[in-house]
Design a protein around this motif. Structure first.
Motif, PDB file in Angstrom:
ATOM      1  N   ALA A  32     -10.263 -12.056 -35.903  1.00  0.00           N
ATOM      2  CA  ALA A  32      -9.580 -12.597 -34.724  1.00  0.00           C
ATOM      3  C   ALA A  32      -9.084 -14.008 -35.004  1.00  0.00           C
ATOM      4  N   ARG A  33      -9.921 -14.822 -35.639  1.00  0.00           N
ATOM      5  CA  ARG A  33      -9.511 -16.202 -35.943  1.00  0.00           C
ATOM      6  C   ARG A  33      -8.288 -16.229 -36.860  1.00  0.00           C
ATOM      7  N   ARG A  34      -8.301 -15.411 -37.887  1.00  0.00           N
ATOM      8  CA  ARG A  34      -7.162 -15.368 -38.812  1.00  0.00           C
ATOM      9  C   ARG A  34      -5.895 -14.880 -38.094  1.00  0.00           C
ATOM     10  N   THR A  35      -6.038 -13.845 -37.303  1.00  0.00           N
ATOM     11  CA  THR A  35      -4.890 -13.278 -36.587  1.00  0.00           C
ATOM     12  C   THR A  35      -4.315 -14.275 -35.589  1.00  0.00           C
ATOM     13  N   LEU A  36      -5.186 -14.905 -34.805  1.00  0.00           N
ATOM     14  CA  LEU A  36      -4.727 -15.859 -33.792  1.00  0.00           C
ATOM     15  C   LEU A  36      -4.064 -17.080 -34.420  1.00  0.00           C
ATOM     16  N   ALA A  37      -4.592 -17.540 -35.545  1.00  0.00           N
ATOM     17  CA  ALA A  37      -4.026 -18.716 -36.209  1.00  0.00           C
ATOM     18  C   ALA A  37      -2.607 -18.449 -36.706  1.00  0.00           C
ATOM     19  N   ALA A  38      -2.276 -17.187 -36.933  1.00  0.00           N
ATOM     20  CA  ALA A  38      -0.940 -16.825 -37.412  1.00  0.00           C
ATOM     21  C   ALA A  38       0.068 -16.670 -36.268  1.00  0.00           C
ATOM     22  N   LEU A  39      -0.405 -16.663 -35.033  1.00  0.00           N
ATOM     23  CA  LEU A  39       0.489 -16.488 -33.880  1.00  0.00           C
ATOM     24  C   LEU A  39       1.093 -17.816 -33.448  1.00  0.00           C
ATOM     25  N   GLN A  40       2.230 -17.733 -32.801  1.00  0.00           N
ATOM     26  CA  GLN A  40       2.849 -18.897 -32.179  1.00  0.00           C
ATOM     27  C   GLN A  40       3.294 -18.492 -30.791  1.00  0.00           C
ATOM     28  N   PRO A  41       3.033 -19.345 -29.793  1.00  0.00           N
ATOM     29  CA  PRO A  41       3.512 -19.004 -28.456  1.00  0.00           C
ATOM     30  C   PRO A  41       5.042 -19.045 -28.415  1.00  0.00           C
ATOM     31  N   PRO A  42       5.648 -18.261 -27.560  1.00  0.00           N
ATOM     32  CA  PRO A  42       7.106 -18.288 -27.464  1.00  0.00           C
ATOM     33  C   PRO A  42       7.580 -19.665 -26.991  1.00  0.00           C
ATOM     34  N   PRO A  43       8.786 -20.069 -27.387  1.00  0.00           N
ATOM     35  CA  PRO A  43       9.313 -21.376 -26.972  1.00  0.00           C
ATOM     36  C   PRO A  43       9.311 -21.583 -25.459  1.00  0.00           C
ATOM     37  N   ALA A  44       9.389 -20.508 -24.710  1.00  0.00           N
ATOM     38  CA  ALA A  44       9.387 -20.631 -23.244  1.00  0.00           C
ATOM     39  C   ALA A  44       8.092 -21.254 -22.731  1.00  0.00           C
ATOM     40  N   LEU A  45       7.034 -21.241 -23.542  1.00  0.00           N
ATOM     41  CA  LEU A  45       5.754 -21.827 -23.119  1.00  0.00           C
ATOM     42  C   LEU A  45       5.596 -23.275 -23.575  1.00  0.00           C
ATOM     43  N   ASP A  46       6.587 -23.825 -24.264  1.00  0.00           N
ATOM     44  CA  ASP A  46       6.519 -25.234 -24.672  1.00  0.00           C
ATOM     45  C   ASP A  46       6.339 -26.117 -23.442  1.00  0.00           C
ATOM     46  N   GLY A  47       5.422 -27.037 -23.536  1.00  0.00           N
ATOM     47  CA  GLY A  47       5.182 -27.955 -22.428  1.00  0.00           C
ATOM     48  C   GLY A  47       4.233 -27.431 -21.364  1.00  0.00           C
ATOM     49  N   PHE A  48       3.797 -26.184 -21.479  1.00  0.00           N
ATOM     50  CA  PHE A  48       2.841 -25.637 -20.523  1.00  0.00           C
ATOM     51  C   PHE A  48       1.486 -26.308 -20.690  1.00  0.00           C
ATOM     52  N   ALA A  49       0.765 -26.459 -19.615  1.00  0.00           N
ATOM     53  CA  ALA A  49      -0.624 -26.915 -19.675  1.00  0.00           C
ATOM     54  C   ALA A  49      -1.491 -25.698 -19.960  1.00  0.00           C
ATOM     55  N   TRP A  50      -2.308 -25.793 -20.992  1.00  0.00           N
ATOM     56  CA  TRP A  50      -3.205 -24.689 -21.340  1.00  0.00           C
ATOM     57  C   TRP A  50      -4.552 -24.952 -20.680  1.00  0.00           C
ATOM     58  N   VAL A  51      -4.977 -24.022 -19.858  1.00  0.00           N
ATOM     59  CA  VAL A  51      -6.244 -24.120 -19.150  1.00  0.00           C
ATOM     60  C   VAL A  51      -7.054 -22.885 -19.510  1.00  0.00           C
ATOM     61  N   THR A  52      -8.316 -23.077 -19.878  1.00  0.00           N
ATOM     62  CA  THR A  52      -9.135 -21.939 -20.299  1.00  0.00           C
ATOM     63  C   THR A  52     -10.418 -21.877 -19.493  1.00  0.00           C
ATOM     64  N   SER A  53     -11.099 -20.769 -19.633  1.00  0.00           N
ATOM     65  CA  SER A  53     -12.446 -20.677 -19.098  1.00  0.00           C
ATOM     66  C   SER A  53     -13.334 -21.561 -19.980  1.00  0.00           C
ATOM     67  N   PRO A  54     -14.541 -21.854 -19.539  1.00  0.00           N
ATOM     68  CA  PRO A  54     -15.430 -22.687 -20.351  1.00  0.00           C
ATOM     69  C   PRO A  54     -16.036 -21.961 -21.548  1.00  0.00           C
ATOM     70  N   LEU A  55     -15.816 -20.663 -21.672  1.00  0.00           N
ATOM     71  CA  LEU A  55     -16.412 -19.919 -22.779  1.00  0.00           C
ATOM     72  C   LEU A  55     -15.738 -20.276 -24.097  1.00  0.00           C
ATOM     73  N   ALA A  56     -16.530 -20.383 -25.146  1.00  0.00           N
ATOM     74  CA  ALA A  56     -16.026 -20.790 -26.459  1.00  0.00           C
ATOM     75  C   ALA A  56     -14.934 -19.857 -26.959  1.00  0.00           C
ATOM     76  N   ARG A  57     -15.051 -18.546 -26.719  1.00  0.00           N
ATOM     77  CA  ARG A  57     -14.040 -17.616 -27.232  1.00  0.00           C
ATOM     78  C   ARG A  57     -12.683 -17.876 -26.591  1.00  0.00           C
ATOM     79  N   ALA A  58     -12.660 -18.267 -25.337  1.00  0.00           N
ATOM     80  CA  ALA A  58     -11.401 -18.570 -24.654  1.00  0.00           C
ATOM     81  C   ALA A  58     -10.823 -19.896 -25.149  1.00  0.00           C
ATOM     82  N   ARG A  59     -11.660 -20.918 -25.264  1.00  0.00           N
ATOM     83  CA  ARG A  59     -11.195 -22.222 -25.750  1.00  0.00           C
ATOM     84  C   ARG A  59     -10.670 -22.115 -27.179  1.00  0.00           C
TER      85      ARG A  59
END
Length: 76
Positions: A32-59
């Motif tokens: 999962a870590r390797r796969t997620l590190a290779a992803l990029q959010p779409p440009p439409a999400l540039d400038g978005f505030a990222w808010v997560t749950s307090p769980l480590a997997r979400a952060r």
């Protein structure tokens, strides 16, 4: 209207085993870590505030997908 994008956390060992996690703080798998590190959010999400749950997997998922947009402590 405020735009909202929802992203689910990356896979954990418990996901692979079909177990319910709930509030248990089960970490992401190495794959999962390797796969997620290779992803990029779409440009439409540039400038978005990222808010997560307090769980480590979400952060960690947010930090891996958008390392410059998600603060290390993560907002709750």
């Amino acid at each position: 209207m405020t735009p909202l994008a929802l992203i689910r956390h990356g896979p954990t060992a418990w996901n692979d085993e079909g177990r319910m996690q709930g509030h248990q703080d089960v970490p992401l798998t190495a794959l999962a870590r390797r796969t997620l590190a290779a992803l990029q959010p779409p440009p439409a999400l540039d400038g978005f505030a990222w808010v997560t749950s307090p769980l480590a997997r979400a952060r960690e998922t947010a930090r891996l997908i958008a390392p410059t947009s998600c603060p290390p402590s993560s907002r709750r």
